[in-house]
Design a protein around this motif. Sequence first.
Motif, PDB file in Angstrom:
ATOM      1  N   HIS A 152       0.830  -1.204   0.000  1.00 41.06           N
ATOM      2  CA  HIS A 152       0.000   0.000   0.000  1.00 41.06           C
ATOM      3  C   HIS A 152       0.868   1.258   0.000  1.00 41.06           C
ATOM      4  O   HIS A 152       0.519   2.262  -0.627  1.00 41.06           O
ATOM      5  CB  HIS A 152      -0.927   0.000   1.217  1.00 41.06           C
ATOM      6  N   ASP A 153       1.995   1.210   0.706  1.00 42.79           N
ATOM      7  CA  ASP A 153       2.922   2.343   0.701  1.00 42.79           C
ATOM      8  C   ASP A 153       3.470   2.588  -0.703  1.00 42.79           C
ATOM      9  O   ASP A 153       3.554   3.733  -1.168  1.00 42.79           O
ATOM     10  CB  ASP A 153       4.082   2.088   1.670  1.00 42.79           C
ATOM     11  N   LYS A 154       3.834   1.510  -1.389  1.00 47.92           N
ATOM     12  CA  LYS A 154       4.363   1.635  -2.749  1.00 47.92           C
ATOM     13  C   LYS A 154       3.299   2.188  -3.695  1.00 47.92           C
ATOM     14  O   LYS A 154       3.592   3.040  -4.542  1.00 47.92           O
ATOM     15  CB  LYS A 154       4.848   0.272  -3.245  1.00 47.92           C
ATOM     16  N   LEU A 155       2.071   1.706  -3.543  1.00 50.53           N
ATOM     17  CA  LEU A 155       0.983   2.166  -4.409  1.00 50.53           C
ATOM     18  C   LEU A 155       0.708   3.652  -4.199  1.00 50.53           C
ATOM     19  O   LEU A 155       0.500   4.399  -5.166  1.00 50.53           O
ATOM     20  CB  LEU A 155      -0.281   1.351  -4.132  1.00 50.53           C
ATOM     21  N   SER A 156       0.715   4.100  -2.947  1.00 50.81           N
ATOM     22  CA  SER A 156       0.483   5.518  -2.662  1.00 50.81           C
ATOM     23  C   SER A 156       1.586   6.381  -3.257  1.00 50.81           C
ATOM     24  O   SER A 156       1.329   7.475  -3.773  1.00 50.81           O
ATOM     25  CB  SER A 156       0.399   5.743  -1.148  1.00 50.81           C
ATOM     26  N   LYS A 157       2.809   5.899  -3.205  1.00 50.41           N
ATOM     27  CA  LYS A 157       3.926   6.644  -3.786  1.00 50.41           C
ATOM     28  C   LYS A 157       3.764   6.776  -5.294  1.00 50.41           C
ATOM     29  O   LYS A 157       4.006   7.848  -5.873  1.00 50.41           O
ATOM     30  CB  LYS A 157       5.246   5.948  -3.455  1.00 50.41           C
ATOM     31  N   ILE A 158       3.326   5.703  -5.948  1.00 50.75           N
ATOM     32  CA  ILE A 158       3.109   5.743  -7.395  1.00 50.75           C
ATOM     33  C   ILE A 158       1.987   6.724  -7.735  1.00 50.75           C
ATOM     34  O   ILE A 158       2.084   7.501  -8.692  1.00 50.75           O
ATOM     35  CB  ILE A 158       2.780   4.335  -7.926  1.00 50.75           C
ATOM     36  N   MET A 159       0.911   6.712  -6.943  1.00 51.68           N
ATOM     37  CA  MET A 159      -0.198   7.643  -7.175  1.00 51.68           C
ATOM     38  C   MET A 159       0.265   9.084  -7.041  1.00 51.68           C
ATOM     39  O   MET A 159      -0.119   9.949  -7.841  1.00 51.68           O
ATOM     40  CB  MET A 159      -1.335   7.350  -6.194  1.00 51.68           C
ATOM     41  N   ASP A 160       1.097   9.360  -6.041  1.00 51.25           N
ATOM     42  CA  ASP A 160       1.617  10.718  -5.856  1.00 51.25           C
ATOM     43  C   ASP A 160       2.437  11.152  -7.067  1.00 51.25           C
ATOM     44  O   ASP A 160       2.313  12.292  -7.543  1.00 51.25           O
ATOM     45  CB  ASP A 160       2.485  10.788  -4.598  1.00 51.25           C
ATOM     46  N   GLU A 161       3.272  10.257  -7.569  1.00 45.66           N
ATOM     47  CA  GLU A 161       4.114  10.591  -8.717  1.00 45.66           C
ATOM     48  C   GLU A 161       3.271  10.836  -9.966  1.00 45.66           C
ATOM     49  O   GLU A 161       3.525  11.785 -10.719  1.00 45.66           O
ATOM     50  CB  GLU A 161       5.114   9.461  -8.965  1.00 45.66           C
ATOM     51  N   MET A 162       2.261  10.004 -10.190  1.00 45.86           N
ATOM     52  CA  MET A 162       1.401  10.167 -11.365  1.00 45.86           C
ATOM     53  C   MET A 162       0.596  11.461 -11.283  1.00 45.86           C
ATOM     54  O   MET A 162       0.484  12.200 -12.271  1.00 45.86           O
ATOM     55  CB  MET A 162       0.466   8.967 -11.483  1.00 45.86           C
ATOM     56  N   ASN A 163       0.035  11.748 -10.124  1.00 48.22           N
ATOM     57  CA  ASN A 163      -0.762  12.969  -9.970  1.00 48.22           C
ATOM     58  C   ASN A 163       0.104  14.218 -10.026  1.00 48.22           C
ATOM     59  O   ASN A 163      -0.349  15.279 -10.450  1.00 48.22           O
ATOM     60  CB  ASN A 163      -1.535  12.923  -8.649  1.00 48.22           C
ATOM     61  N   SER A 164       1.349  14.099  -9.591  1.00 49.76           N
ATOM     62  CA  SER A 164       2.257  15.235  -9.676  1.00 49.76           C
ATOM     63  C   SER A 164       2.648  15.518 -11.125  1.00 49.76           C
ATOM     64  O   SER A 164       2.773  16.680 -11.529  1.00 49.76           O
ATOM     65  CB  SER A 164       3.509  14.966  -8.836  1.00 49.76           C
ATOM     66  N   TYR A 165       2.797  14.466 -11.913  1.00 52.18           N
ATOM     67  CA  TYR A 165       3.246  14.628 -13.301  1.00 52.18           C
ATOM     68  C   TYR A 165       2.089  14.993 -14.235  1.00 52.18           C
ATOM     69  O   TYR A 165       2.210  15.895 -15.066  1.00 52.18           O
ATOM     70  CB  TYR A 165       3.911  13.337 -13.778  1.00 52.18           C
ATOM     71  N   TYR A 166       0.952  14.305 -14.080  1.00 51.11           N
ATOM     72  CA  TYR A 166      -0.164  14.494 -15.008  1.00 51.11           C
ATOM     73  C   TYR A 166      -1.244  15.444 -14.481  1.00 51.11           C
ATOM     74  O   TYR A 166      -2.164  15.791 -15.214  1.00 51.11           O
ATOM     75  CB  TYR A 166      -0.808  13.149 -15.343  1.00 51.11           C
ATOM     76  N   ALA A 168      -3.327  16.913 -10.565  1.00 50.91           N
ATOM     77  CA  ALA A 168      -4.063  16.407  -9.404  1.00 50.91           C
ATOM     78  C   ALA A 168      -5.363  15.734  -9.836  1.00 50.91           C
ATOM     79  O   ALA A 168      -6.078  16.229 -10.704  1.00 50.91           O
ATOM     80  CB  ALA A 168      -4.362  17.547  -8.438  1.00 50.91           C
ATOM     81  N   GLY A 169      -5.654  14.591  -9.225  1.00 52.36           N
ATOM     82  CA  GLY A 169      -6.890  13.883  -9.524  1.00 52.36           C
ATOM     83  C   GLY A 169      -6.818  12.963 -10.718  1.00 52.36           C
ATOM     84  O   GLY A 169      -7.829  12.359 -11.093  1.00 52.36           O
ATOM     85  N   THR A 170      -5.636  12.840 -11.344  1.00 50.26           N
ATOM     86  CA  THR A 170      -5.506  11.936 -12.486  1.00 50.26           C
ATOM     87  C   THR A 170      -5.805  10.503 -12.064  1.00 50.26           C
ATOM     88  O   THR A 170      -6.523   9.768 -12.744  1.00 50.26           O
ATOM     89  CB  THR A 170      -4.092  12.019 -13.086  1.00 50.26           C
ATOM     90  N   ILE A 171      -5.243  10.106 -10.931  1.00 48.57           N
ATOM     91  CA  ILE A 171      -5.523   8.789 -10.358  1.00 48.57           C
ATOM     92  C   ILE A 171      -6.103   9.002  -8.968  1.00 48.57           C
ATOM     93  O   ILE A 171      -5.532   9.730  -8.154  1.00 48.57           O
ATOM     94  CB  ILE A 171      -4.246   7.928 -10.265  1.00 48.57           C
ATOM     95  N   LYS A 172      -7.234   8.384  -8.705  1.00 46.48           N
ATOM     96  CA  LYS A 172      -7.857   8.527  -7.398  1.00 46.48           C
ATOM     97  C   LYS A 172      -8.571   7.241  -7.018  1.00 46.48           C
ATOM     98  O   LYS A 172      -8.736   6.333  -7.843  1.00 46.48           O
ATOM     99  CB  LYS A 172      -8.846   9.696  -7.403  1.00 46.48           C
ATOM    100  N   MET A 173      -8.999   7.171  -5.776  1.00 48.80           N
ATOM    101  CA  MET A 173      -9.680   5.988  -5.280  1.00 48.80           C
ATOM    102  C   MET A 173     -11.080   5.903  -5.886  1.00 48.80           C
ATOM    103  O   MET A 173     -11.745   6.920  -6.110  1.00 48.80           O
ATOM    104  CB  MET A 173      -9.774   6.030  -3.755  1.00 48.80           C
TER     105      MET A 173
END
Length: 204
Positions: A152-166, A168-173
């Motif tokens: 879950h920690d790894k997944l949250s880190k990936i979500m942060d990176e994707m939302n930072s690059y593309y 906010a809100g690109t990937i969400k729950m």
Amino acid sequence: MTIVGVRMWRELWGQSCIPLELTLDRKKAMCTSRAFGKLTGDYTELREATTSYISRLAVKLRREKCCATAITVKLQTNRFNPNHRQTFPSITLALPHPVNNTHDLLRAGLEGLRKIYVRGYLFQKVEVMATGLIPETEVQLNMFNEYKGIEHDKLSKIMDEMNSYYGAGTIKMATEGQKQRWTLRREFLSPEYTTNWNDIIKTR
């Protein structure tokens, strides 16, 4: 001359009156709270709002490199409307381990929402608070309770990176929903000339 004036005069002449704090006090809690655009008693909408706020709260925790040991969920009706029934339910849940990943915080937060939700009330606001904050480097695991949040920690880190690059809100729950009718009204929002491509002034 007031005490403020005396201090200012002394500071101008090189005499320090207010000690400089080189280290900031550690935060003990973080909160995410915002009123809805409309009153709602629908559980699905409340779950969407709670999910959205917990997701934002988790991002704050990771930016500050903190972990929470407990999470509080609170619902509020409009106390200024005497025609509506009033209630302010709240619950605090201790987390099995100090965490800052979205998945584990969300699981505990939605469990709390389910326990305090009451039918028949129109709610105006939801508040989510992470308490008992400790630095990531000081987290101590429980030898009797295996920590299963590494993925879950790894997944949250990936979500942060994707939302930072593309953006906010690109990937969400998934439980954040799509339409989100409960959000704040934005009909009169000022144009975002410097941060939104669609609002850039065009000239001929």
